[in-house]
Enzyme design. Structure first.
Site, PDB file in Angstrom:
ATOM      1  N   GLY A 180       0.821  -1.214   0.000  1.00  0.00           N
ATOM      2  CA  GLY A 180       0.000   0.000   0.000  1.00  0.00           C
ATOM      3  C   GLY A 180       0.849   1.256   0.000  1.00  0.00           C
ATOM      4  N   GLY A 205       2.666   3.793   1.378  1.00  0.00           N
ATOM      5  CA  GLY A 205       3.231   4.039   2.701  1.00  0.00           C
ATOM      6  C   GLY A 205       3.743   5.459   2.861  1.00  0.00           C
ATOM      7  N   ARG A 206       3.950   6.114   1.740  1.00  0.00           N
ATOM      8  CA  ARG A 206       4.419   7.502   1.832  1.00  0.00           C
ATOM      9  C   ARG A 206       3.893   8.317   0.659  1.00  0.00           C
ATOM     10  NH1 ARG A 206      10.449   7.770  -0.377  1.00  0.00           N
ATOM     11  NH2 ARG A 206      10.387   5.922  -1.678  1.00  0.00           N
ATOM     12  N   GLY A 236       7.135   7.558   6.103  1.00  0.00           N
ATOM     13  CA  GLY A 236       6.223   8.258   5.197  1.00  0.00           C
ATOM     14  C   GLY A 236       6.853   9.437   4.483  1.00  0.00           C
ATOM     15  N   ARG A 286       3.365  13.815  -7.967  1.00  0.00           N
ATOM     16  CA  ARG A 286       3.446  12.886  -9.096  1.00  0.00           C
ATOM     17  C   ARG A 286       2.115  12.873  -9.837  1.00  0.00           C
ATOM     18  NH1 ARG A 286       5.670   6.910  -7.959  1.00  0.00           N
ATOM     19  NH2 ARG A 286       3.787   6.651  -6.730  1.00  0.00           N
ATOM     20  N   ARG A 346      -1.787  -0.854  -9.959  1.00  0.00           N
ATOM     21  CA  ARG A 346      -0.625  -1.703 -10.246  1.00  0.00           C
ATOM     22  C   ARG A 346      -1.059  -3.153 -10.355  1.00  0.00           C
ATOM     23  NH1 ARG A 346       2.978   1.444  -6.782  1.00  0.00           N
ATOM     24  NH2 ARG A 346       1.780   3.330  -6.365  1.00  0.00           N
ATOM     25  N   ASP A 353       4.311  -4.535  -7.487  1.00  0.00           N
ATOM     26  CA  ASP A 353       3.668  -3.318  -6.983  1.00  0.00           C
ATOM     27  C   ASP A 353       4.226  -2.077  -7.667  1.00  0.00           C
ATOM     28  OD1 ASP A 353       5.925  -4.330  -5.359  1.00  0.00           O
ATOM     29  OD2 ASP A 353       5.801  -2.392  -4.380  1.00  0.00           O
ATOM     30  N   ASN A 354       5.260  -2.255  -8.473  1.00  0.00           N
ATOM     31  CA  ASN A 354       5.821  -1.111  -9.200  1.00  0.00           C
ATOM     32  C   ASN A 354       5.552  -1.212 -10.693  1.00  0.00           C
ATOM     33  OD1 ASN A 354       6.824  -0.021  -6.846  1.00  0.00           O
ATOM     34  ND2 ASN A 354       8.798  -1.043  -7.036  1.00  0.00           N
ATOM     35  N   ASP A 362       7.823   4.553 -10.450  1.00  0.00           N
ATOM     36  CA  ASP A 362       8.712   4.241  -9.337  1.00  0.00           C
ATOM     37  C   ASP A 362      10.167   4.306  -9.771  1.00  0.00           C
ATOM     38  OD1 ASP A 362       9.544   3.485  -6.752  1.00  0.00           O
ATOM     39  OD2 ASP A 362       7.593   2.532  -6.495  1.00  0.00           O
TER      40      ASP A 362
HETATM   41  P1  AMP Z   1       9.102   0.815  -3.232  1.00  0.00           P
HETATM   42  O1  AMP Z   1      10.176  -0.213  -3.189  1.00  0.00           O
HETATM   43  O2  AMP Z   1       9.612   2.226  -3.233  1.00  0.00           O
HETATM   44  O3  AMP Z   1       8.147   0.563  -4.334  1.00  0.00           O
HETATM   45  O4  AMP Z   1       8.295   0.695  -1.879  1.00  0.00           O
HETATM   46  C1  AMP Z   1       7.746  -0.512  -1.432  1.00  0.00           C
HETATM   47  C2  AMP Z   1       6.762  -0.267  -0.308  1.00  0.00           C
HETATM   48  O5  AMP Z   1       7.378   0.391   0.791  1.00  0.00           O
HETATM   49  C3  AMP Z   1       5.567   0.585  -0.682  1.00  0.00           C
HETATM   50  O6  AMP Z   1       4.440   0.086  -0.026  1.00  0.00           O
HETATM   51  C4  AMP Z   1       5.957   1.946  -0.182  1.00  0.00           C
HETATM   52  O7  AMP Z   1       4.838   2.752   0.087  1.00  0.00           O
HETATM   53  C5  AMP Z   1       6.691   1.597   1.092  1.00  0.00           C
HETATM   54  N1  AMP Z   1       7.664   2.622   1.490  1.00  0.00           N
HETATM   55  C6  AMP Z   1       8.828   2.925   0.855  1.00  0.00           C
HETATM   56  N2  AMP Z   1       9.457   3.928   1.510  1.00  0.00           N
HETATM   57  C7  AMP Z   1       8.697   4.272   2.569  1.00  0.00           C
HETATM   58  C8  AMP Z   1       8.806   5.232   3.619  1.00  0.00           C
HETATM   59  N3  AMP Z   1       9.850   6.057   3.728  1.00  0.00           N
HETATM   60  N4  AMP Z   1       7.802   5.288   4.537  1.00  0.00           N
HETATM   61  C9  AMP Z   1       6.753   4.458   4.451  1.00  0.00           C
HETATM   62  N5  AMP Z   1       6.586   3.540   3.497  1.00  0.00           N
HETATM   63  C10 AMP Z   1       7.550   3.438   2.560  1.00  0.00           C
HETATM   64 MG    MG Z   2       6.626   1.357  -5.228  1.00  0.00          MG
END
Ligand code: AMP
Ligand code: MG
EC number: 2.7.7.-
Length: 498
Positions: free
Chosen positions: A88, A90-91, A124, A174, A181, A250-251, A260
């Site tokens: 989900g 997360g940020r 976040g 963005r 996704r 998820d990307n 991403d």
């Molecule tokens: P990503 O590898 O960037 O696609 O992130 C994978 C997951 O980690 C996704 O659910 C993002 O929302 C979460 N995520 C990445 N960085 C952060 C962060 N700094 N704080 C909270 N969630 C994060």
């Molecule tokens: Mg991502």
């Protein structure tokens, strides 16, 4: 007064279990780094208002814009092959959707705007470096003509974020055709929530494959649409030497946009085994693996869609397989068509894939720079008339450790070009329109980030943005930005953009 964003939020009308409603966290002392005024205009927004305190408060997450329905979307995903049932946003926080001047609907999302119920152990937040990287590289991809999410704005927050060191925080706005996704479908499939799955698929069809609604099997048509877009997207990535770096499910966007930009990077010296990301230890997401991984991800999407494809399980599997079988042909056609254009060929002959493949093989053996080789080939393309300029040929040869290995290949290329219709000028123009002079070179991106983070100097960011907005033009004033780094860029490492 009209709204800053004329929001019309279709995703927010989906059932509650699709997302968590959450507002951005107000930040201390936001400063606008850059507003993408051209994009703002395309979206039908007023750039002056977006730059005013009113707009700026929204872009930094200090104030929720009128009409916004902020939410964090739920999704799942396979990360490096491991299924995680709950990821989900997360940020990231979706503010809402706007319909641009082109009639297309787009998400407006803040990234780095504070924790959400999906933040898990994360804060976040986003650091300035990754925000500038995403802004620059996504806009460069757009200028290269490759489908991508866009960057509307970058702001610094005036607050530190703690990573391995303390870094300045930032928020990116963005823009995407949607943020649906492969992992969004996996979220519902993993829960056996067929009604959720159907609602999501219908929403995706309405947004990205409206003609699929009329098909005999709309969900198969959706899968075919996603497959086609992904096959073409990955072919385009390969054509400019782009390595996404973290092709987790998820990307991977259903809209077929590059999304991403965490650990992404471009090849310098051509080597299909190149993987820059520090966490990609086994090269799962290496340059040359990207087509295979795209199909792997699409297979996960097909599995998630099974309950919709048919009530009969055997039939559902047959429908999924039929849709996925198309991938190889679509990818090959897109990839070899592109390689042919990169070589100045407008027709397709049986031996062409081997001709292109042998050039790539020779480049890999000789440490030849991917971008420079093709760009300089454009100037060295011979026509039916006079022989190419010796200097132009020498400029390509010199990129190969053993220049004679290029000569042997170039002889075959010349003979093949002799069979082509069209003028030399036309051929060179075609080649220049698919072989960029400028890509976001890793050493330039790193220097740009260092200047911004260490010295609050955003001039390199602005300069790079300017150069990369016309990647197919020569721009002699900026010739140094076309140059390859010392040593072919080997040993370069990227880190996930957290
Ligand atoms: P990503 O590898 O960037 O696609 O992130 C994978 C997951 O980690 C996704 O659910 C993002 O929302 C979460 N995520 C990445 N960085 C952060 C962060 N700094 N704080 C909270 N969630 C994060
Ligand atoms: Mg991502």
């Amino acid at each position: 007064m009209t709204a800053l964003f004329p929001f019309d939020n279709s995703f927010a009308r989906l059932p509650d279990r699709f997302f968590a409603r959450v507002v951005p966290t107000a930040v201390e002392a936001p400063r606008l780094v850059r507003l993408n005024r051209t994009l703002a205009l395309d979206l039908g927004l007023d750039p002056d208002r977006l730059e005013s305190p009113e707009g700026f408060d929204v872009l930094s997450g200090r104030r929720v814009a009128e009409g916004a329905e902020p939410l964090a979307a739920a999704y799942a995903g396979h990360q490096f092959g491991q299924f995680v049932p709950q990821l989900g946003d997360g940020r990231a926080i979706l503010l809402g959707e706007v319909v641009g001047r082109d009639g297309r609907r787009r998400d407006i999302q803040l990234k780095g705007s504070g924790p959400t119920p999906f933040s898990r152990r994360g804060d976040g937040r986003a650091a300035l470096g990754p925000v500038l990287r995403e802004y620059l590289v996504s806009e460069a991809m757009h200028a290269l003509g490759i489908p991508t999410t866009r960057a509307l704005a970058a702001v610094t927050t005036g607050e530190p974020v703690i990573r391995e060191t303390v870094l300045p925080g930032a928020v990116l706005t963005r823009v995407a055709s949607s943020h649906i996704r492969v992992g969004s479908f996996q979220f519902f499939a993993a829960r056996g929530d067929v009604e959720g799955l159907r609602a999501l698929a219908d929403h995706a069809i309405a947004r990205h494959d409206p003609e699929a609604a009329e098909a005999e099997n709309p969900y198969r048509a959706l899968l075919e649409g996603v497959t086609r877009r992904q096959a073409e997207l990955v072919a385009r990535w390969l054509g400019v030497g782009f390595i996404h770096g973290v092709m987790n499910t998820d990307n991977m966007s259903i809209a077929g946009e590059t999304i991403d930009y965490g650990p992404c990077a471009f090849l310098d010296a051509y080597d299909p085994a190149t993987a820059f990301s520090s966490i990609d230890r086994h090269g799962r997401y290496a340059y040359g693996n990207q087509p295979r991984i795209a199909l792997w991800n699409l297979t996960r999407l097909a599995e998630a869609l099974l309950p919709l494809l048919s009530e009969d399980e055997t039939k559902a599997v047959a429908e999924a397989e039929a849709a996925l079988t198309g991938f190889a042909g679509l990818f090959e056609a897109a990839y070899h068509g592109l390689l042919n254009r990169k070589l100045g060929l407008t027709t397709m002959r049986d031996g062409d894939p081997a001709l292109a493949g042998d050039l790539l093989k020779t480049m890999a053996e000789n440490g030849a720079d991917f971008t420079l080789t093709f760009r300089r080939l454009s100037a060295a393309a011979p026509g039916a008339g006079p022989a190419p300029e010796p200097e132009a040929v020498e400029a390509v040869r010199s990129l190969f450790i053993d220049p004679t290995s290029f000569d042997a290949w170039a002889e075959r290329w010349r003979r093949r070009l002799d069979e082509e219709p069209g003028s030399v000028a036309g051929r060179q123009a075609l080649m220049r329109s698919v072989n960029p002079a400028f890509i976001p070179r890793n050493h330039r991106v790193e220097a740009m980030i260092e200047a911004a983070v260490e010295r609050q100097d955003f001039v390199p960011f602005e300069t790079l943005l300017t150069v990369l907005s016309h990647p197919y033009d020569d721009q002699p004033d900026f010739a140094q930005f076309a140059e390859a780094p010392e040593g072919g860029g080997r040993g370069y490492r990227t880190f996930c953009g957290t």
